[in-house]
Design a protein around this motif. Structure first.
Motif, short mmCIF file in Angstrom:
data_model
loop_
_atom_site.label_atom_id
_atom_site.label_comp_id
_atom_site.label_asym_id
_atom_site.label_seq_id
_atom_site.Cartn_x
_atom_site.Cartn_y
_atom_site.Cartn_z
N ARG A 215 -13.34 2.03 1.04
CA ARG A 215 -12.10 1.96 0.26
C ARG A 215 -12.01 0.58 -0.42
O ARG A 215 -12.67 -0.37 0.00
N HIS B 219 1.99 5.27 1.23
CA HIS B 219 2.13 5.82 2.59
C HIS B 219 2.62 4.76 3.57
O HIS B 219 3.38 5.06 4.50
N THR C 268 -3.03 3.87 7.38
CA THR C 268 -3.08 4.28 5.98
C THR C 268 -3.82 3.21 5.18
O THR C 268 -3.82 2.03 5.56
N1 NAP Z 1 -8.67 4.53 20.43
C1 NAP Z 1 -9.24 5.44 19.67
O1 NAP Z 1 -10.16 6.14 20.07
C2 NAP Z 1 -8.70 5.64 18.28
C3 NAP Z 1 -9.07 6.78 17.55
C4 NAP Z 1 -8.53 6.94 16.28
C5 NAP Z 1 -7.66 5.99 15.74
N2 NAP Z 1 -7.34 4.89 16.48
C6 NAP Z 1 -6.34 3.90 15.97
O2 NAP Z 1 -5.14 4.61 15.72
C7 NAP Z 1 -4.69 4.32 14.38
C8 NAP Z 1 -3.93 5.51 13.84
O3 NAP Z 1 -4.79 6.64 13.75
P1 NAP Z 1 -5.36 7.17 12.37
O4 NAP Z 1 -5.12 6.17 11.30
O5 NAP Z 1 -6.75 7.61 12.60
O6 NAP Z 1 -4.57 8.52 12.15
P2 NAP Z 1 -3.09 8.87 11.68
O7 NAP Z 1 -2.26 7.64 11.59
O8 NAP Z 1 -2.63 9.99 12.51
O9 NAP Z 1 -3.35 9.46 10.23
C9 NAP Z 1 -3.94 8.73 9.22
C10 NAP Z 1 -4.27 9.71 8.12
O10 NAP Z 1 -3.06 10.21 7.56
C11 NAP Z 1 -2.93 9.79 6.21
N3 NAP Z 1 -1.57 9.31 6.04
C12 NAP Z 1 -1.02 8.13 6.43
N4 NAP Z 1 0.27 8.08 6.14
C13 NAP Z 1 0.59 9.24 5.54
C14 NAP Z 1 1.78 9.78 4.99
N5 NAP Z 1 2.93 9.11 5.03
N6 NAP Z 1 1.72 11.02 4.43
C15 NAP Z 1 0.57 11.71 4.40
N7 NAP Z 1 -0.61 11.26 4.91
C16 NAP Z 1 -0.59 10.02 5.47
C17 NAP Z 1 -3.97 8.72 5.98
O11 NAP Z 1 -4.46 8.77 4.67
P3 NAP Z 1 -4.17 7.55 3.63
O12 NAP Z 1 -4.96 6.38 4.14
O13 NAP Z 1 -4.66 8.08 2.34
O14 NAP Z 1 -2.69 7.30 3.67
C18 NAP Z 1 -5.04 9.08 6.99
O15 NAP Z 1 -5.91 10.05 6.45
C19 NAP Z 1 -5.99 4.02 13.63
O16 NAP Z 1 -5.74 3.35 12.41
C20 NAP Z 1 -6.73 3.21 14.66
O17 NAP Z 1 -6.26 1.87 14.66
C21 NAP Z 1 -7.83 4.71 17.73
#
Ligand code: NAP
Length: 303
Positions: free
Chosen positions: A50, A280, A275
């Motif tokens: 990105r 977002h 995000t």
């Molecule tokens: N410990 C672990 O194993 C583990 C695993 C996964 C994640 N994590 C951590 O948890 C954090 C959160 O999880 P995540 O980022 O994977 O998943 P999430 O927050 O559940 O979802 C992120 C996804 O949703 C989209 N999104 C974000 N805001 C939105 C909105 N308001 N409306 C529609 N779509 C939206 C994002 O796309 P855009 O970027 O295009 O907005 C991205 O594709 C990660 O950033 C990471 O730090 C930890």
């Protein structure tokens, strides 16, 4: 080396402040609505890079909006390795605001052929810690999770040797607090016999509420429960119910209701929505101002 940070007041203002605070480890106050950095480098665990300038803008705006808890890992990188979450955090925010808590995690590492694999070798952890210190530009890490399983806890496996290794680095002063990720209650109990655990990061959101045993254990012990995939990570089987609550009662988006639900589901939950876009980010931070009604909570309760 800097002395451990002990912070009891913050100057930040912004919507994230409305989520109220949680005292991580007894001495690091954070707003309960924070930010996950994984989506800055690629929109997933990996993927096309990105735009780094947008990533930096998102980080700076997050802090303006009151984010004081950023979740990262040195393995959050684009597929070509050119954009990494830690480098963006350093570029955008270093020197860091006094109130900012950066949490990182160790366990997975890249093999020579570029695959991300989980290590169980305690000796592999020190280079991972050193990589985080270097890439974030700090001499002490606020919070380090031992990430144990791949999305799910590996039932029955001892984590003692790895957690003892991290506990020794905490005693050495290069880590302030320790956490666990992708664990079950047995892992949590085992780790707590070795050193204090201040946070657990497991897979949990409105569409996946089955990890109640770990959440309850965290509540009883005053440990932060930090759900990853707070928005479902792209697959949310509570989407219909979230949409119903969003439209009927709050003039909000489903993402905002998913975050408001996480914050309402327990006093120990910390949300870290990820995000890579400013739009977002603004939307997600505004979720801190939404108060769900008992009827909303009934509808969103696991069935
Ligand atoms: N410990 C672990 O194993 C583990 C695993 C996964 C994640 N994590 C951590 O948890 C954090 C959160 O999880 P995540 O980022 O994977 O998943 P999430 O927050 O559940 O979802 C992120 C996804 O949703 C989209 N999104 C974000 N805001 C939105 C909105 N308001 N409306 C529609 N779509 C939206 C994002 O796309 P855009 O970027 O295009 O907005 C991205 O594709 C990660 O950033 C990471 O730090 C930890």
């Amino acid at each position: 080396m800097d002395p451990p940070r002990r912070r009891h007041h913050r100057l930040n203002k912004g919507p994230a402040m409305s989520s109220h605070t949680f005292l991580l480890g007894g001495d690091l106050p954070v707003n309960r609505l924070g930010f996950g950095a994984m989506r800055l480098s690629a929109n997933g665990f990996t993927g096309p890079a990105r735009d780094p300038e947008t990533g930096c803008a998102v980080l700076r705006r997050a802090v303006e909006l009151g984010v004081d808890h950023i979740d990262t890992a040195s393995f959050y990188a684009s597929a070509d390795g050119t954009v990494t979450a830690n480098a963006l955090i350093r570029e955008a925010l270093h020197p860091y605001p006094e109130s900012l808590v950066i949490a990182t995690k160790v366990g997975p590492g890249y093999t020579d052929d570029g695959k991300l694999e989980q290590t169980t070798d305690p000796a592999a952890l020190r280079p991972m810690i050193e990589a985080n210190l270097e890439t974030l530009g700090v001499d002490r890490l606020d919070l380090v999770y031992l990430r144990v399983g791949q999305m799910q806890p590996p039932h029955g496996e001892s984590i003692a040797a790895q957690f003892e290794t991290l506990a020794a680095m905490r005693d050495e002063g290069i880590i302030t607090h320790l956490g666990l990720s992708n664990v079950d209650t047995e892992h949590l109990a085992e780790a707590r016999t070795i050193a204090p655990v201040v946070a657990v990061q497991n897979h949990f959101h409105a569409g996946k509420q089955d990890d109640t045993a770990v959440l309850k254990a965290c509540e009883e012990a005053g440990i932060a429960f930090v759900p990853f995939f707070p928005l479902g990570g792209g697959a949310d089987n509570a989407a219909d119910r979230l949409a119903e609550v969003a439209a009927r009662r709050h003039d909000a988006t489903t993402a905002q209701i998913a975050l408001a639900w996480l914050l309402a589901s327990s006093p120990v939950t910390l949300a870290i929505p990820g995000t890579g876009t400013l739009a977002h980010l603004e939307e997600n931070m505004a979720a801190a101002t939404i108060t769900l009604t008992p009827a909303d909570l009934d509808l969103l309760a696991s069935t």
